[in-house]
Design a protein around this motif. Structure first.
Motif, mmCIF file in Angstrom:
data_model
loop_
_atom_site.group_PDB
_atom_site.id
_atom_site.type_symbol
_atom_site.label_atom_id
_atom_site.label_comp_id
_atom_site.label_asym_id
_atom_site.label_seq_id
_atom_site.Cartn_x
_atom_site.Cartn_y
_atom_site.Cartn_z
ATOM 1 N N VAL A 183 2.359 1.868 -3.453
ATOM 2 C CA VAL A 183 1.384 2.383 -4.420
ATOM 3 C C VAL A 183 1.106 3.860 -4.149
ATOM 4 O O VAL A 183 1.075 4.680 -5.072
ATOM 5 N N LEU B 219 0.829 -1.201 0.000
ATOM 6 C CA LEU B 219 0.000 0.000 0.000
ATOM 7 C C LEU B 219 0.868 1.257 0.000
ATOM 8 O O LEU B 219 0.618 2.191 -0.772
ATOM 9 N N LEU C 57 -0.887 -5.173 -4.607
ATOM 10 C CA LEU C 57 -1.797 -4.650 -3.587
ATOM 11 C C LEU C 57 -3.191 -5.255 -3.741
ATOM 12 O O LEU C 57 -3.812 -5.666 -2.757
ATOM 13 N N GLY D 169 -4.479 3.561 -4.553
ATOM 14 C CA GLY D 169 -3.825 3.355 -3.259
ATOM 15 C C GLY D 169 -4.401 4.268 -2.201
ATOM 16 O O GLY D 169 -4.640 3.854 -1.066
#
Length: 189
Positions: free
Chosen positions: A5, A2, A90, A31
């Protein structure tokens, strides 16, 4: 993942600062969305998340790629390649977490059903337990809402002639439970 991103999304803003005809932020802020405090709750379940990925995130990422390709900017192309790899990772993490949550919920419901009606322990899946319970009552018709074609095939395999009926008194605790939705309607004439 996360953090990576989000870092890339912030880097995109910096790379494109001062440029004209920027792609809309919604195309490069997944994200940030997933990091919001209630995102995991809003995603609902694994099925809803898969739908979100296939119907929104993938098409929007492809739209972002088209914007970037039109610019013929190698730095942005490198950014896009890295962003896609990190975003895919992710999304896989979120998918796995939601799938685990779904399996835990199913296991919890199975345990509760088995505790309320021990005769249903021999039915392995929730659809089998539900149909077996309903077919053991005086019901004329059953309408099932199923999320996967496999559920329908599973229920067809459990044809009324092939199930072990459950004694009515064994079903009383299950049918009386507040979370069990079981209703009777008068037949239309």
């Amino acid at each position: 993942r996360l953090d990576a991103v989000i870092h890339l999304e912030n880097a995109f803003v910096e790379i494109t600062k001062g440029q004209e005809e920027l792609p809309p932020k919604r195309l490069h802020s997944f994200g940030h969305y997933l990091a919001s405090p209630r995102a995991f709750e809003r995603l609902g379940n694994w099925y809803a998340f898969q739908s979100l990925v296939q119907q929104q995130i993938r098409p929007m990422t492809n739209e972002l790629a088209q914007h970037i390709k039109r610019r013929h900017n190698e730095e942005l192309m490198d950014w896009l390649r890295t962003y896609r790899v990190e975003l895919d990772g992710l999304l896989e993490v979120y998918s796995s977490a939601l799938q685990l949550q779904m399996h835990q919920q199913v296991a919890s419901v199975k345990d509760a059903v088995n505790a309320l009606c021990p005769e249903l322990r021999t039915s392995l899946t929730l659809p089998q337990k539900a149909l077996r319970a309903v077919l053991s009552t005086p019901v004329d018709a059953v309408v099932c809402g199923m999320q996967r074609p496999a559920c329908f095939k599973e229920l067809v395999a459990l044809h009324p002639q092939r199930h072990d009926a459950i004694a009515a008194e064994s079903l009383v605790p299950l049918m009386a439970h507040p979370s069990v939705k079981f209703g009777r309607r008068a037949a239309r004439t």
